[in-house]
Design a protein around this motif. Structure first.
Motif, short mmCIF file in Angstrom:
data_model
loop_
_atom_site.label_atom_id
_atom_site.label_comp_id
_atom_site.label_asym_id
_atom_site.label_seq_id
_atom_site.Cartn_x
_atom_site.Cartn_y
_atom_site.Cartn_z
N LEU A 1 -46.10 -46.41 -67.98
CA LEU A 1 -46.91 -47.62 -68.14
C LEU A 1 -46.41 -48.52 -69.26
CD1 LEU A 1 -50.51 -46.12 -67.70
CD2 LEU A 1 -49.09 -47.25 -65.98
N ARG A 2 -45.27 -48.20 -69.86
CA ARG A 2 -44.72 -49.00 -70.95
C ARG A 2 -43.35 -49.59 -70.56
NH1 ARG A 2 -46.87 -48.83 -76.03
NH2 ARG A 2 -48.56 -47.35 -76.38
N TYR A 3 -43.13 -50.84 -70.97
CA TYR A 3 -41.87 -51.54 -70.71
C TYR A 3 -41.45 -52.25 -71.98
CZ TYR A 3 -42.92 -50.84 -65.73
OH TYR A 3 -43.20 -50.29 -64.51
N ARG A 4 -40.19 -52.66 -72.02
CA ARG A 4 -39.67 -53.36 -73.20
C ARG A 4 -38.61 -54.37 -72.78
NH1 ARG A 4 -38.29 -51.46 -79.07
NH2 ARG A 4 -36.54 -52.77 -79.63
N THR A 5 -38.62 -55.50 -73.48
CA THR A 5 -37.59 -56.51 -73.26
C THR A 5 -37.16 -57.07 -74.60
OG1 THR A 5 -37.02 -58.52 -72.02
CG2 THR A 5 -39.19 -58.45 -73.03
N GLU A 6 -35.97 -57.63 -74.66
CA GLU A 6 -35.44 -58.26 -75.87
C GLU A 6 -34.80 -59.58 -75.48
OE1 GLU A 6 -32.67 -55.57 -77.60
OE2 GLU A 6 -34.19 -54.16 -78.32
N PHE A 7 -34.89 -60.56 -76.39
CA PHE A 7 -34.22 -61.82 -76.11
C PHE A 7 -33.87 -62.51 -77.42
CE2 PHE A 7 -38.61 -63.03 -76.56
CZ PHE A 7 -38.59 -64.30 -77.11
N VAL A 8 -32.89 -63.41 -77.32
CA VAL A 8 -32.41 -64.20 -78.45
C VAL A 8 -32.62 -65.66 -78.11
CG1 VAL A 8 -30.42 -64.80 -79.87
CG2 VAL A 8 -30.72 -62.44 -79.08
#
Length: 734
Positions: free
Chosen positions: A616-623
């Motif tokens: 049930l957990r997700y992660r994203t990264e961005f610049v």
């Protein structure tokens, strides 16, 4: 140091040979004495030479039978302290660095620390480096990037490689951090206490300037409720100054007020109030200006407004005045609906409730299903030990695992909670079986300084210094380690009276628990100033209930909650956002789609990666290369349809140069200290300096002296023979 044993190592030769040789040498000395006497040598010189030769024979005997001395040595072991100093360029302000290092190397703080602790020294920029206890003044603060979380991880790795687990750290830093991760999380995971020392301000001249440091508001805002905003302003130099505070939304001015900043305070807070119109995410812009000072940039603040009514369950086994006044507060608040169970007779209860309540109970709760629909539980003077089996554990689970909130209002049955196993660790205070025996004396309430920014006390009429006396205090053993004492009480007109805990709260698991140590808090209402429409009692409970509403209420069958690991970063830096799906239903093949809306209005896709340990957990990264607010959005797709949406705001600022001197981020440093049980150090207040948690220990070490192997006996023998030789040479006997 005390000798414990003297023994001989194995002799160089068999004992009979060594003893024969020693006997022969003694005979030779006697023969020499007789010969010199026959030659008419002065008897004093004859005795001197005989004595030197006998000493040489004694030393030779020790060589033949080498002695070995062992003894016990006691050594005082001071508690350990790791000193971690920021070595980046932002610390290199005009004489700021020299003042800090002088204080740590040779100043009173440094001397005090060395008296109290065993110190290990590190410096850091993007990682920690050991200094081998050399002087800090030898360091040149030339690091280009401050990564505090990564530096703490590096420090722990180096310490653990040496078999050590640092539990107490002194961090000397300006708090300017470019790390993507949270240093508080790193420290808490390693159970480390961090005291922080912000460097003293340099002597660089500055123009007069006012700027907004931070804007605070309750974590959740309910539609139609008055929402307090606390604006913290930095005023340099700290002179009396008139400022204008403006609050805007989408270019429209909502509020504009003039205030006068107090002289002598470089930072002070102003409170403003707003009433959001419409649910959803609201972005406000707070600006400050002054006729005689430069003004910092406007500060953007996002508020999540929820169109939600929360269900409150009140359980009381006694009719008390406290219930009467609390029920009035809840009943008059459109954001809350209540259900109350009060005794009517033997083993029977009467139900009182809001007309539009969502939950209907037919009797006193008997099973976990009767509790699940409520958001906040108010536990009065209830006999929990007589509840149906499993009900207490269900309440604890709803608070700890599902983020519900609990309020415990003390009463004569409070002591019985100390025997309820399910309540161990649930309350912010430690109870005893005597906690139900009240102190029957008027007591005055005083707000703890560390609770001033608490959402429970954003604003009270007349302030907390004018709160009415309460009549009864129920004593507790103390607070739990992570709890915050909000208000203490002292018996009226007793200067040295023991302080009692009146209000305390803490977060336990996903939920929040508030403890009220009196059942006469209603005095804040009945003893308020005549004609006062809104009393401290009413405002406190309105703010308390909003602070206690679940952080993530389940408003539908499925929801998405987005949490940025950092709410702000520099252009070119990276921000990570976590997404958590909240649901009570089974999902098949969920698809999470993400995007970010940039300040120029353009849209960029984001890829959320599932956590392998939690479905049930997700992660994203961005610049981002754009300055301003960015809106991160996520959509949950189930069976080709959008089942839930979530949004969160993050901000990118102009890149911060680590080579330029900057003001210390005292708010961030204070958060790190308080979150780990540490404190913010003031160089002018020794009472804030680090203190050892436990007493020093004495370690007994066993040591030894080997006279032969260290060359002592050989040197002594050569010396005695030389004295004999030169003595005879001087007297012409050679």
């Amino acid at each position: 140091m005390s000798p414990s044993q003297i023994f001989s190592t194995p002799p160089l030769f068999p004992a009979w040979i060594s003893l024969s040789l020693l006997g022969a040498l003694v005979a030779a000395v006697i023969f020499g004495v007789l010969v010199l006497a026959q030659r008419g040598i002065d008897w004093r010189w004859n005795a001197f030479l005989a004595g030197v030769r006998l000493l040489a024979i004694a030393v030779f005997a020790l060589i033949l039978f080498p002695p070995h001395l062992t003894f016990n040595r006691s050594r005082v072991l001071l508690p350990e302290l790791v000193v971690l100093v920021d070595g980046t360029g932002s610390m290199n302000a005009a004489d700021r660095w020299s003042k800090l290092t002088a204080e740590l190397d040779d100043g009173e703080l440094g001397r005090t620390l060395r008296e109290r602790f065993q110190i290990r020294q590190y410096t850091f920029d993007s990682k920690a480096r050991s200094l081998k206890n050399g002087p800090f003044a030898a360091i040149k603060p030339e690091g280009k990037t401050t990564l505090l979380a990564e530096s703490l991880q590096s420090l722990f790795a180096q310490e653990e490689a040496q078999g050590r687990k640092p539990r107490h750290i002194l961090l000397a830093s300006d708090g300017i951090d470019q790390s993507l991760n949270d240093p508080l999380t790193v420290a808490v995971d390693r159970f480390a206490k961090i005291d922080v020392l912000a460097p003293p301000a340099g002597s660089r001249p500055r123009a007069a300037r006012v700027e907004i440091v931070r804007v605070q508001s309750p974590p959740r805002v309910l539609l139609g409720s008055e929402t307090p905003l606390r604006v913290t302003i930095r005023n340099l130099p700290a002179t009396a100054r008139k400022v204008t505070l403006k609050l805007m939304e989408e270019g429209k001015t909502l509020l504009e007020k003039e205030e006068t900043l107090t002289a002598g305070k470089s930072e002070q807070s102003l409170d403003v109030a707003l009433r959001p119109v419409g649910s959803g995410l609201h972005t406000y812009e707070v600006a400050i200006s002054s006729a005689d000072a430069e003004a910092g940039p406007a500060h953007k603040h996002a508020v999540q407004v929820l169109d939600q009514k929360y269900e409150i369950l009140i359980l009381e086994d006694t009719w008390r005045w406290e219930y009467k006044y609390l029920q009035q507060v809840v009943d008059n608040d459109p954001s809350f609906r209540f259900t109350a169970m009060l005794p009517r007779g033997r083993k029977t209860f009467s139900q009182f409730a809001s007309p539009d309540r969502r939950v209907t109970l037919t009797d006193y709760p008997e099973n976990p299903a009767d509790l699940e629909a409520f958001d906040v539980f108010i536990l009065g003077d209830a006999e929990v030990s007589k509840w149906k089996r499993g009900l207490a554990s269900a309440l604890a689970r709803l608070v700890h695992d599902e983020g519900k909130s609990l309020v415990v209002i003390a009463g004569p049955r409070l002591g019985t909670l100390a025997t309820i196993r399910e309540f161990d660790g649930l309350l912010p205070v430690r109870l005893t079986t005597d906690s139900g025996k009240p102190i029957e004396a008027p007591a005055e309430s005083r707000l703890r300084p560390d609770a001033a920014d608490s959402p429970f006390f954003f604003k009270l009429p007349g302030g907390t210094d004018n709160l009415a006396l309460v009549d009864r205090i129920y004593p507790v053993q103390g607070k739990t380690p992570q709890a915050t004492v909000l208000i203490e009480a002292r018996e009226y007109k007793k200067e040295k009276a023991q302080p009692y805990i009146l209000l305390a709260e803490h977060t336990v698991g996903k939920g929040r628990v508030l403890f009220v140590g009196t059942d006469t808090l209603y005095k804040w209402h009945t003893m308020a100033a005549v004609g006062e429409a809104v009393t401290p009692y009413t405002v406190f409970w309105q703010q308390a209930l909003r602070a206690l509403t679940p952080t993530r209420p389940l408003l539908g069958p499925v929801q998405i909650w987005l949490t940025p690991l950092r709410s702000k970063a520099s252009v070119g830096g990276k921000i990570a956002v976590e997404a958590e799906i909240q649901t009570r239903q089974k999902m098949e093949q969920p698809i999470l789609k993400g995007s970010v809306t940039l300040p120029d209005g353009s849209l960029a896709p984001l890829v959320f990666v599932a956590d392998p340990a939690d479905a049930l957990r997700y992660r994203t990264e961005f610049v981002s290369e754009q300055v301003g607010m960015h809106t991160v959005s996520a959509q949950l797709m189930l069976e080709g349809k959008i089942s839930a949406k979530g949004t969160v705001l993050v901000e990118f600022d102009e890149p911060t140069s680590e080579t330029e001197p900057q003001d210390a981020d005292r708010a961030g440093l204070l958060r790190l200290a308080e979150g780990t049980g540490g404190s913010l150090i003031d160089l002018t207040s020794p009472e804030t300096w680090p203190v050892a948690a436990g007493a020093s220990q004495t370690q007994i070490e066993r040591d030894s002296i080997d006279l032969w192997n260290n060359g002592t006996l050989l040197l002594l023998l050569v010396g005695l023979l030389a004295i004999d030789w030169f003595g005879r040479l001087w007297r012409g006997l050679v």
